[in-house]
Design a protein around this motif. Structure first.
Motif, mmCIF file in Angstrom:
data_model
loop_
_atom_site.group_PDB
_atom_site.id
_atom_site.type_symbol
_atom_site.label_atom_id
_atom_site.label_comp_id
_atom_site.label_asym_id
_atom_site.label_seq_id
_atom_site.Cartn_x
_atom_site.Cartn_y
_atom_site.Cartn_z
ATOM 1 N N ILE A 169 0.771 -1.171 0.058
ATOM 2 C CA ILE A 169 -0.047 -0.065 -0.133
ATOM 3 C C ILE A 169 0.998 1.111 0.051
ATOM 4 N N GLU A 170 0.554 2.279 -0.899
ATOM 5 C CA GLU A 170 1.194 3.309 -0.734
ATOM 6 C C GLU A 170 0.413 4.427 0.266
ATOM 7 N N LYS A 171 1.425 5.364 0.872
ATOM 8 C CA LYS A 171 0.610 6.132 1.994
ATOM 9 C C LYS A 171 -0.409 7.044 1.426
ATOM 10 N N GLU A 172 -0.397 7.217 0.360
ATOM 11 C CA GLU A 172 -1.596 8.142 -0.503
ATOM 12 C C GLU A 172 -2.783 7.576 -0.343
ATOM 13 N N GLN A 173 -2.783 6.256 -0.403
ATOM 14 C CA GLN A 173 -4.025 5.341 -0.489
ATOM 15 C C GLN A 173 -4.999 5.246 0.839
ATOM 16 N N LEU A 174 -4.035 5.519 1.923
ATOM 17 C CA LEU A 174 -4.826 5.624 3.067
ATOM 18 C C LEU A 174 -6.061 6.315 3.321
ATOM 19 N N SER A 175 -7.092 5.722 3.832
ATOM 20 C CA SER A 175 -8.305 6.583 4.371
ATOM 21 C C SER A 175 -8.170 7.358 5.485
ATOM 22 N N ALA A 176 -7.397 6.677 6.684
ATOM 23 C CA ALA A 176 -7.328 7.330 7.848
ATOM 24 C C ALA A 176 -6.195 6.716 8.509
ATOM 25 N N THR A 235 0.855 9.281 19.286
ATOM 26 C CA THR A 235 -0.080 10.467 18.934
ATOM 27 C C THR A 235 0.463 11.551 18.131
ATOM 28 N N SER A 236 1.663 11.844 18.450
ATOM 29 C CA SER A 236 2.635 12.912 17.871
ATOM 30 C C SER A 236 2.744 12.635 16.379
ATOM 31 N N PHE A 237 3.352 11.455 16.372
ATOM 32 C CA PHE A 237 3.452 11.014 14.844
ATOM 33 C C PHE A 237 2.338 10.957 14.010
ATOM 34 N N THR A 238 1.275 10.399 14.664
ATOM 35 C CA THR A 238 0.020 10.262 14.004
ATOM 36 C C THR A 238 -0.390 11.529 13.314
ATOM 37 N N LYS A 239 -0.176 12.719 14.193
ATOM 38 C CA LYS A 239 -0.769 13.994 13.976
ATOM 39 C C LYS A 239 -0.033 14.537 12.560
ATOM 40 N N GLY A 240 1.136 14.247 12.954
ATOM 41 C CA GLY A 240 2.165 14.838 11.677
ATOM 42 C C GLY A 240 1.721 13.987 10.435
ATOM 43 N N PHE A 241 1.503 12.671 10.436
ATOM 44 C CA PHE A 241 1.556 11.780 9.215
ATOM 45 C C PHE A 241 0.118 12.051 8.809
ATOM 46 N N ALA A 242 -0.839 12.042 9.475
ATOM 47 C CA ALA A 242 -2.221 12.426 8.995
ATOM 48 C C ALA A 242 -2.212 13.886 8.543
ATOM 49 N N ALA A 243 -1.923 14.766 8.970
ATOM 50 C CA ALA A 243 -1.704 16.094 8.536
ATOM 51 C C ALA A 243 -1.150 16.227 6.996
ATOM 52 N N GLY A 244 0.053 15.601 6.849
ATOM 53 C CA GLY A 244 0.688 15.585 5.527
ATOM 54 C C GLY A 244 0.003 14.973 4.652
ATOM 55 N N LEU A 245 -0.797 13.981 4.952
ATOM 56 C CA LEU A 245 -1.624 13.118 3.869
ATOM 57 C C LEU A 245 -3.207 13.830 3.710
ATOM 58 N N ASN A 246 -3.417 14.605 4.621
ATOM 59 C CA ASN A 246 -4.541 15.201 4.869
ATOM 60 C C ASN A 246 -5.827 14.262 4.855
ATOM 61 N N PHE A 297 -14.178 10.834 13.836
ATOM 62 C CA PHE A 297 -12.717 11.063 13.922
ATOM 63 C C PHE A 297 -12.430 12.135 15.231
ATOM 64 N N CYS A 298 -11.300 12.346 15.221
ATOM 65 C CA CYS A 298 -10.691 13.349 16.268
ATOM 66 C C CYS A 298 -9.681 14.211 15.779
ATOM 67 N N GLY A 299 -9.563 15.401 16.269
ATOM 68 C CA GLY A 299 -8.980 16.474 16.119
ATOM 69 C C GLY A 299 -7.607 16.588 16.360
ATOM 70 N N MET A 300 -7.048 17.634 16.082
ATOM 71 C CA MET A 300 -5.406 17.877 16.213
ATOM 72 C C MET A 300 -5.175 18.079 17.691
ATOM 73 N N ASP A 301 -6.224 18.491 18.289
ATOM 74 C CA ASP A 301 -6.233 18.702 19.856
ATOM 75 C C ASP A 301 -6.121 17.672 20.631
ATOM 76 N N ALA A 302 -6.170 16.494 20.158
ATOM 77 C CA ALA A 302 -6.404 15.105 20.922
ATOM 78 C C ALA A 302 -5.188 14.867 21.595
ATOM 79 N N THR A 303 -5.261 14.610 23.044
ATOM 80 C CA THR A 303 -4.129 14.346 23.992
ATOM 81 C C THR A 303 -4.232 12.835 24.372
ATOM 82 N N PRO A 304 -3.176 12.301 24.457
ATOM 83 C CA PRO A 304 -3.408 10.936 25.334
ATOM 84 C C PRO A 304 -3.655 10.915 26.822
#
Length: 339
Positions: A68-75, A92-103, A326-333
């Motif tokens: 799978i290419e990262k651009e194929q991810l739904s979430a 959590t931090s990695f997910t925020k950056g990765f998800a934001a980069g892929l929109n 879904f959750c927002g970028m303000d989500a904290t663990p």
């Protein structure tokens, strides 16, 4: 259109990433941290540092193995808690950056919730061996011992839980005083196969309802060792297998006794087990025996899904994605939380 979820698990000392497409697992990569063995338990600071080193290679490996290419991810689904705060922050931090980069959206997952939903992971399209709602799930690990009534993927009720120590903690701590190393649970399981489960007698708690307690069992085990070591300094070495067999049989009996009562109370015959202790051979055999004796339809996870893994996180994320939870970028663990 395919729904493709990347799951990320970093709640304790295992860094894991997995890909699920339309409910079918394509990959599940786990990197363990052996550094904790010499300390006899997980060191939170070392765990979080190891996650920082491991998370990018693990995610890359999960995507590669899945084709799978990262651009194929739904979430991107991630474990938000409970767990070690430093470890959770890395995921959590990695997910925020990765998800934001892929929109793409983020889906936060309750770690305990994910363990229960591991039973819905499909390894191929024709895999249809999943529990039917409602079912009871015995969730047992180093930090949790719970009986959960699962009415739907998003409707779970804890009907019984430990009021002090968890079953896995009892295994690990009793193993530690015998000098069996960390983690002690698997060593106890291995030695128990060679011993006599009726060699000694350990106290069993009398807790009302469906709740558990294992602190008294640990104390009983420690007193047994203390008294016998006074008579014979080599008592542990001479009786390791019998001690492990007795300990394991007692823990399993305590767990199954409350679970039997819960199945009768709720009239449920669909019964599952989940969590790290579900890898224990004595507990797995007890489930098999109860299926025959009480007519249960049982669900025992494959060993790969007993420990912390991202496939279960991706599966929980897949269900939530369907409902656009879904959750927002303000989500904290969070380090502690209930089902």
């Amino acid at each position: 259109m395919d729904t493709i979820i990347l799951g990320i698990e970093s709640s304790c000392d295992d860094t894991s990433a997995a890909i699920i497409r339309n409910g079918v697992m394509l990959s599940n990569v786990i990197t363990n941290q052996d550094v904790h063995r010499e300390y006899g338990g997980v060191v939170p600071e070392l765990a979080s540092r190891a996650h920082e080193r491991n998370i990018i290679p693990v995610v890359h490996a999960a995507l590669t193995r899945a084709g799978i290419e990262k651009e194929q991810l739904s979430a991107v689904a991630f474990t938000r808690g409970p767990g070690l705060m430093g470890s959770l922050l890395v995921g959590t931090s990695f997910t925020k950056g990765f998800a934001a980069g892929l929109n793409v959206p983020m889906v936060d997952v309750n770690h305990l919730h994910a363990h229960v939903l591991a039973h819905f992971i499909k390894e191929h399209e024709e895999d249809d061996n999943q529990p039917k709602f409602p079912f009871l799930c015995l969730l047992v690990s180093g930090g949790n011992s719970q009986i959960i009534l699962v009415k739907a993927y998003n409707n779970m009720e804890v009907v019984g839980q430990t009021i002090d120590d968890a079953a896995g903690e009892a295994f690990d701590k009793c193993a530690k005083v015998m000098g069996l190393g960390y983690p002690g649970g698997p060593v106890v399981d291995k030695l128990a196969k060679e011993g006599n489960p009726n060699a000694f007698t350990l106290n069993k708690p009398h807790i009302p309802g469906f709740n558990y307690s294992f602190s008294g069992l640990k104390t009983s085990f420690l007193y047994l060792l203390r008294d016998e070591l006074k008579k014979d300094p080599d008592f542990i070495e001479k009786n390791k297998a019998d001690l492990c067999a007795t300990l394991q049989a007692t823990v399993v009996d305590i767990l199954m006794n409350k679970l039997r009562k819960a199945t009768k109370e709720y009239g449920v015959k669909e019964v599952a087990v989940a969590g790290g202790v579900s890898a224990n051979s004595g507990l797995r055999q007890a489930f098999e025996d109860h299926a025959v004796k009480y007519g249960w339809k049982i669900y025992i996870p494959k060993f790969a899904f007993t420990t912390d893994n991202a496939a279960m996180v991706a599966m929980a994320g897949y269900f939530k994605y369907q409902d656009k939870q879904f959750c927002g970028m303000d989500a904290t663990p969070y380090s502690r939380v209930e089902i």
